[in-house]
Design a protein around this motif. Structure first.
Motif, PDB file in Angstrom:
ATOM      1  N   PHE A   1       0.824  -1.211   0.000  1.00  0.00           N
ATOM      2  CA  PHE A   1       0.000   0.000   0.000  1.00  0.00           C
ATOM      3  C   PHE A   1       0.857   1.260   0.000  1.00  0.00           C
ATOM      4  CE2 PHE A   1      -2.319   3.266   2.420  1.00  0.00           C
ATOM      5  CZ  PHE A   1      -3.417   3.421   1.569  1.00  0.00           C
ATOM      6  N   ALA A   2       1.943   1.276   0.790  1.00  0.00           N
ATOM      7  CA  ALA A   2       2.832   2.442   0.826  1.00  0.00           C
ATOM      8  C   ALA A   2       3.479   2.662  -0.530  1.00  0.00           C
ATOM      9  CB  ALA A   2       3.899   2.259   1.902  1.00  0.00           C
ATOM     10  N   LEU A   3       3.885   1.588  -1.191  1.00  0.00           N
ATOM     11  CA  LEU A   3       4.469   1.711  -2.517  1.00  0.00           C
ATOM     12  C   LEU A   3       3.474   2.304  -3.506  1.00  0.00           C
ATOM     13  CD1 LEU A   3       6.938   1.139  -4.308  1.00  0.00           C
ATOM     14  CD2 LEU A   3       6.012  -1.138  -4.728  1.00  0.00           C
ATOM     15  N   LEU A   4       2.207   1.850  -3.415  1.00  0.00           N
ATOM     16  CA  LEU A   4       1.179   2.356  -4.316  1.00  0.00           C
ATOM     17  C   LEU A   4       0.884   3.833  -4.043  1.00  0.00           C
ATOM     18  CD1 LEU A   4      -0.919   1.715  -6.510  1.00  0.00           C
ATOM     19  CD2 LEU A   4      -2.495   1.035  -4.690  1.00  0.00           C
ATOM     20  N   VAL A   5       0.807   4.223  -2.753  1.00  0.00           N
ATOM     21  CA  VAL A   5       0.514   5.620  -2.407  1.00  0.00           C
ATOM     22  C   VAL A   5       1.660   6.533  -2.834  1.00  0.00           C
ATOM     23  CG1 VAL A   5       0.232   7.195  -0.455  1.00  0.00           C
ATOM     24  CG2 VAL A   5      -1.094   5.079  -0.550  1.00  0.00           C
ATOM     25  N   THR A   6       2.889   6.091  -2.692  1.00  0.00           N
ATOM     26  CA  THR A   6       4.036   6.898  -3.119  1.00  0.00           C
ATOM     27  C   THR A   6       3.991   7.170  -4.613  1.00  0.00           C
ATOM     28  OG1 THR A   6       5.347   5.968  -1.321  1.00  0.00           O
ATOM     29  CG2 THR A   6       6.536   7.033  -3.116  1.00  0.00           C
ATOM     30  N   GLY A   7       3.682   6.161  -5.402  1.00  0.00           N
ATOM     31  CA  GLY A   7       3.583   6.358  -6.846  1.00  0.00           C
ATOM     32  C   GLY A   7       2.453   7.314  -7.211  1.00  0.00           C
ATOM     33  N   ILE A   8       1.294   7.146  -6.568  1.00  0.00           N
ATOM     34  CA  ILE A   8       0.162   8.038  -6.855  1.00  0.00           C
ATOM     35  C   ILE A   8       0.495   9.471  -6.426  1.00  0.00           C
ATOM     36  CG2 ILE A   8      -2.234   8.525  -6.240  1.00  0.00           C
ATOM     37  CD1 ILE A   8      -2.685   5.514  -6.024  1.00  0.00           C
ATOM     38  N   GLY A   9       1.215   9.636  -5.281  1.00  0.00           N
ATOM     39  CA  GLY A   9       1.591  10.975  -4.813  1.00  0.00           C
ATOM     40  C   GLY A   9       2.515  11.669  -5.799  1.00  0.00           C
ATOM     41  N   ARG A  10       3.472  10.952  -6.369  1.00  0.00           N
ATOM     42  CA  ARG A  10       4.368  11.568  -7.354  1.00  0.00           C
ATOM     43  C   ARG A  10       3.602  11.997  -8.597  1.00  0.00           C
ATOM     44  NH1 ARG A  10       9.831   7.747  -7.070  1.00  0.00           N
ATOM     45  NH2 ARG A  10      10.392   8.338  -4.913  1.00  0.00           N
ATOM     46  N   VAL A  11       2.667  11.160  -9.017  1.00  0.00           N
ATOM     47  CA  VAL A  11       1.869  11.507 -10.208  1.00  0.00           C
ATOM     48  C   VAL A  11       1.044  12.768  -9.927  1.00  0.00           C
ATOM     49  CG1 VAL A  11       0.008  10.741 -11.704  1.00  0.00           C
ATOM     50  CG2 VAL A  11       1.843   9.158 -11.083  1.00  0.00           C
ATOM     51  N   LEU A  12       0.418  12.819  -8.733  1.00  0.00           N
ATOM     52  CA  LEU A  12      -0.377  13.997  -8.381  1.00  0.00           C
ATOM     53  C   LEU A  12       0.491  15.246  -8.252  1.00  0.00           C
ATOM     54  CD1 LEU A  12      -2.864  12.490  -5.748  1.00  0.00           C
ATOM     55  CD2 LEU A  12      -3.354  13.153  -8.125  1.00  0.00           C
ATOM     56  N   TYR A  13       1.698  15.123  -7.723  1.00  0.00           N
ATOM     57  CA  TYR A  13       2.605  16.268  -7.593  1.00  0.00           C
ATOM     58  C   TYR A  13       2.892  16.879  -8.941  1.00  0.00           C
ATOM     59  CZ  TYR A  13       7.010  18.737  -7.064  1.00  0.00           C
ATOM     60  OH  TYR A  13       7.998  19.663  -7.118  1.00  0.00           O
ATOM     61  N   TRP A  14       3.268  16.043  -9.895  1.00  0.00           N
ATOM     62  CA  TRP A  14       3.577  16.577 -11.220  1.00  0.00           C
ATOM     63  C   TRP A  14       2.326  17.138 -11.903  1.00  0.00           C
ATOM     64  CZ3 TRP A  14       8.226  17.790 -12.572  1.00  0.00           C
ATOM     65  CH2 TRP A  14       9.314  17.120 -11.982  1.00  0.00           C
ATOM     66  N   ALA A  15       1.138  16.530 -11.641  1.00  0.00           N
ATOM     67  CA  ALA A  15      -0.098  17.060 -12.233  1.00  0.00           C
ATOM     68  C   ALA A  15      -0.434  18.431 -11.646  1.00  0.00           C
ATOM     69  CB  ALA A  15      -1.247  16.075 -11.985  1.00  0.00           C
ATOM     70  N   VAL A  16      -0.287  18.568 -10.316  1.00  0.00           N
ATOM     71  CA  VAL A  16      -0.567  19.860  -9.679  1.00  0.00           C
ATOM     72  C   VAL A  16       0.424  20.916 -10.133  1.00  0.00           C
ATOM     73  CG1 VAL A  16      -0.571  21.056  -7.457  1.00  0.00           C
ATOM     74  CG2 VAL A  16      -1.727  18.859  -7.698  1.00  0.00           C
ATOM     75  N   ARG A  17       1.704  20.540 -10.307  1.00  0.00           N
ATOM     76  CA  ARG A  17       2.699  21.507 -10.765  1.00  0.00           C
ATOM     77  C   ARG A  17       2.382  21.996 -12.170  1.00  0.00           C
ATOM     78  NH1 ARG A  17       9.269  20.567 -10.412  1.00  0.00           N
ATOM     79  NH2 ARG A  17       9.857  22.682 -11.095  1.00  0.00           N
ATOM     80  N   ALA A  18       1.951  21.073 -13.007  1.00  0.00           N
ATOM     81  CA  ALA A  18       1.570  21.475 -14.361  1.00  0.00           C
ATOM     82  C   ALA A  18       0.319  22.371 -14.331  1.00  0.00           C
ATOM     83  CB  ALA A  18       1.311  20.235 -15.217  1.00  0.00           C
ATOM     84  N   LEU A  19      -0.622  22.052 -13.420  1.00  0.00           N
ATOM     85  CA  LEU A  19      -1.829  22.880 -13.300  1.00  0.00           C
ATOM     86  C   LEU A  19      -1.485  24.291 -12.834  1.00  0.00           C
ATOM     87  CD1 LEU A  19      -4.944  22.859 -13.469  1.00  0.00           C
ATOM     88  CD2 LEU A  19      -4.973  22.181 -11.064  1.00  0.00           C
ATOM     89  N   VAL A  20      -0.549  24.394 -11.891  1.00  0.00           N
ATOM     90  CA  VAL A  20      -0.127  25.711 -11.413  1.00  0.00           C
ATOM     91  C   VAL A  20       0.505  26.511 -12.547  1.00  0.00           C
ATOM     92  CG1 VAL A  20       1.519  26.894  -9.921  1.00  0.00           C
ATOM     93  CG2 VAL A  20       0.107  25.048  -9.012  1.00  0.00           C
TER      94      VAL A  20
END
Length: 351
Positions: free
Chosen positions: A180-199
């Motif tokens: 679960f931690a491995l899955l959450v870490t991957g999803i968090g990185r994807v969301l980080y880059w998506a939010v940065r692009a949105l900003v």
């Protein structure tokens, strides 16, 4: 306090320094105030007229009506309720309290004193001498049964079955948590880059729009709104003064055109004429009417007396006069022969 200023002169408040206005403010202020005065003046005059009418209605209609309604409510509601409370509810409540004390409280006190207290003492003696020893013995038996039937089997079950099963479950949970931690870490990185692009794509243009477009427009609108508000306040104040002046002028004209002529006519014409009519016509007429009334009453009384006398004469002619009461024989002598101590004929006073 300024010591150099004379004591007789009032102190003058220093005006608060005002920041100089810009050319935009000066260009907006005058036409806005003129338009506001033109729009507000009829509203203020109508408002003042409504206020005057409301005060007149309150003084002449609403206040007397309210007093009459209060008096009527006091007479119709308050006084009957007070009388009902004082002369019906209070005596009835006292009677109910006495009846409850006689029928409920006294029997309950007697029952508590004569029945419940002896029964309670008996139950307390039974609990102390019978139930307590029985409870102690029963508790010891239950403790022995619980030790050998529950505690020892439960200890064996925990050591032989539950502990190994718990260790296996904990190992499985750690593995699931790592996945679960491995899955959450991957999803968090994807969301980080998506939010940065949105900003980069949305926030920066929105910030520029806010800074270079909306803020200047908002400041202009704020200046316009403040000037409109100040213009409305000044127009309302000036319209109030104009309305007061118009009201005073109309009041003065009404007093000069209608009230003063009517008052002068009433004071100089109607009042003397009324006094003349009262002294020359009404008072003599009232005196004559009273004299005629007295004469009529006297004539009516004389006529009634004549009728009563004639009726008495007719009755006397037809039925005769009333009978004279017959003299009753008296035991005591009358006139000069009245019995006295000197002329008594008793045996004690004979010569």
């Amino acid at each position: 306090m300024d010591l150099d200023k004379p004591s007789g002169e009032p102190s003058v408040r220093q005006p608060v320094p005002r920041q100089p206005d810009g050319c935009l403010v000066v260009a907006i202020r005058l036409p806005v105030r003129i338009v506001a005065l033109v729009l507000v003046l009829p509203v203020r005059m109508a408002w003042d007229a409504l206020v005057v009418a409301g005060r007149f209605l309150n003084r002449t209609l609403l206040r007397p009506l309210g007093r009459a309604l209060l008096w009527l409510g006091r007479v119709i509601v308050v006084l009957p309720l007070a009388g009902l409370w004082r002369y019906v509810a209070v005596p009835f409540g006292k009677a109910l309290a006495r009846l409850a004390r006689v029928l409920v409280v006294a029997p309950l006190v007697w029952c508590h004193r004569c029945l419940l207290t002896p029964v309670g003492h008996a139950l307390a003696w039974l609990y102390a001498h019978v139930l307590t020893p029985a409870a102690i013995g029963l508790g010891a038996a239950l403790a022995w049964l619980a030790r050998y039937l529950v505690a020892l089997p439960a200890r064996w079950l925990y050591g032989r079955v539950l502990a190994p099963a718990g260790r296996a479950i904990a190992w499985c949970v750690r593995g699931v948590w790592w996945l679960f931690a491995l899955l959450v870490t991957g999803i968090g990185r994807v969301l980080y880059w998506a939010v940065r692009a949105l900003v980069v794509l949305v926030a920066l243009p929105a910030s520029a729009l806010w800074r270079w477009v909306l803020v200047p427009v908002g400041r202009v609108l704020a200046v316009v709104g403040r000037e409109v508000w100040d213009a409305l306040r000044h127009a309302w104040r000036i319209a109030g003064r104009l309305s007061l002046a118009v009201g005073r002028i109309l009041g003065t004209l009404l007093r000069w055109i209608f009230v003063e002529p009517v008052r002068r006519v009433y004071r100089s014409v109607l009042t003397p004429v009324g006094h003349l009519v009262r002294d020359v016509v009404l008072r003599p007429a009232a005196e004559a009417a009273r004299a005629v009334g007295r004469t009529g009453r006297q004539a009516l009384e004389a006529a009634r007396a004549s009728v009563r006398q004639a009726r008495a004469d007719v009755r006397r002619l037809l039925f005769g006069g009333p009978r004279q009461p017959e003299p009753v024989a008296r035991r005591e002598p009358s006139g000069r022969g009245t019995r006295t101590l000197d002329s008594s004929t008793t045996a004690l006073t004979k010569d």
